[in-house]
Design an enzyme around this catalytic site. Structure first.
Site, short mmCIF file in Angstrom:
data_model
loop_
_atom_site.label_atom_id
_atom_site.label_comp_id
_atom_site.label_asym_id
_atom_site.label_seq_id
_atom_site.Cartn_x
_atom_site.Cartn_y
_atom_site.Cartn_z
N ASP A 1 0.58 5.51 0.63
CA ASP A 1 -0.30 6.48 1.27
C ASP A 1 -0.68 7.60 0.31
O ASP A 1 -0.16 7.70 -0.81
CB ASP A 1 0.38 7.07 2.50
CG ASP A 1 0.52 6.08 3.64
OD1 ASP A 1 -0.27 5.12 3.69
OD2 ASP A 1 1.42 6.26 4.49
N TYR B 1 12.20 1.56 -1.67
CA TYR B 1 11.61 2.89 -1.76
C TYR B 1 12.70 3.91 -2.00
O TYR B 1 13.83 3.77 -1.52
CB TYR B 1 10.88 3.26 -0.46
CG TYR B 1 9.50 2.64 -0.31
CD1 TYR B 1 8.36 3.32 -0.74
CD2 TYR B 1 9.35 1.38 0.26
CE1 TYR B 1 7.10 2.76 -0.60
CE2 TYR B 1 8.10 0.81 0.40
CZ TYR B 1 6.97 1.51 -0.03
OH TYR B 1 5.73 0.95 0.11
N ARG C 1 8.60 7.41 5.63
CA ARG C 1 8.50 8.85 5.85
C ARG C 1 8.92 9.24 7.27
O ARG C 1 9.50 10.30 7.48
CB ARG C 1 7.08 9.31 5.55
CG ARG C 1 6.74 9.27 4.06
CD ARG C 1 5.26 9.49 3.82
NE ARG C 1 4.84 10.78 4.35
CZ ARG C 1 3.56 11.10 4.57
NH1 ARG C 1 2.61 10.20 4.34
NH2 ARG C 1 3.25 12.30 5.04
N ARG D 1 0.84 -1.20 0.00
CA ARG D 1 0.00 0.00 0.00
C ARG D 1 0.87 1.25 0.00
O ARG D 1 1.90 1.30 0.67
CB ARG D 1 -0.89 0.03 1.25
CG ARG D 1 -1.78 -1.19 1.39
CD ARG D 1 -2.46 -1.19 2.75
NE ARG D 1 -3.24 -2.40 2.97
CZ ARG D 1 -3.84 -2.68 4.12
NH1 ARG D 1 -3.73 -1.86 5.15
NH2 ARG D 1 -4.54 -3.80 4.24
#
Length: 253
Positions: A51, A109, A194, A49
């Site tokens: 965000d 990422y 993050r 997933r």
């Protein structure tokens, strides 16, 4: 028959990957397209997933259909119906028990920080105007590889059963006028990247020492992490699977 579909998307206008009430998601747009093109209800499962506002330069989904598909023709038809900010790249026939999420061995990422104002990057990188000590940020990032429990960098809400992750890479590199953080692990917690980036930026700004950063990681206390870095700088960049899953060749292509 089960297929894996590789997609990329600009997450700017979406409220994340997963279908939700009263908010537009990438999954909703994709499933609507697949259902119309294939003329049957499609409920895709993503490799992970993302965000609200987060992008994907590589995302995989799996879905099931009754008939074998012409992979190249199907991708062409998907892209004719998909909006411009979602693109189908490649379609793979896979074993019936292959799973886009659970079979993934690693995910990578990238987080982009723009070092100079750039109006063309405002939705695709976090502009940080203050100087950052990249050497200290990399010293701190290397500490992450020593740990397995990342409770510190997890959001409170969610259905996570444990907070253990095997991290394989965490490094900052300067690319032109950007700093790019690459982080690779077998799995990530909700909001984890993050929160890590936000805390590493505090190291780069001198608000935290490298030793203090390690104490934050080891604390397993969510209250010790810094605020999350903005969503627009984050990209799901790569998803890796065991050899063989993406190697089946459809007879129609």
């Amino acid at each position: 028959m089960r297929y894996f579909l590789e997609i990329v998307y600009d997450g700017t206008r979406f409220h994340g990957w997963q279908v939700q009430l009263n908010a537009l998601s990438v999954q909703e747009v994709l499933d609507d397209c697949l259902s119309k093109v294939l003329r049957q209800q499609i409920d895709s499962t993503g490799s992970g997933r993302t965000d609200t506002g987060v992008h994907a330069s590589q995302q995989f989904v799996h879905f099931d259909v009754e008939q074998e598909l012409d992979t190249q023709q199907s991708v062409y038809r998907f892209n004719r119906l998909l909006p411009d900010d979602v693109v189908a790249k490649q379609l793979y026939l896979v074993p019936d028990d292959a799973h886009a999420r659970f079979d993934a061995l690693a995910r990578t990422y990238h987080y982009h920080i723009s070092l100079t104002p750039n109006p063309f990057k405002r939705f695709y990188a976090y502009h940080h105007s203050r100087p950052l000590d990249v050497e200290k940020m990399n010293e701190a990032a290397a500490i992450l590889l020593k740990y397995e429990d990342f409770t510190t960098f997890s959001k409170v809400k969610g259905d996570t059963k444990h907070y253990r992750c095997d991290m394989y890479e965490a490094v900052w590199r300067q690319q032109g006028e950007e700093l790019v953080f690459t982080v690779r692990a077998n799995r990530f917690l909700r909001g984890m990247v993050r929160l890590i980036v936000g805390t590493l930026v505090d190291v780069g700004r001198g608000k935290l020492t490298v030793a203090q950063f390690e104490k934050v990681v080891a604390s397993q206390d969510r209250r010790q992490s810094s605020g999350a870095a903005p969503a627009e700088g984050l990209y799901l960049a790569k998803v890796e699977y065991p050899e063989g899953i993406l190697n089946l060749t459809p007879t129609l292509s």
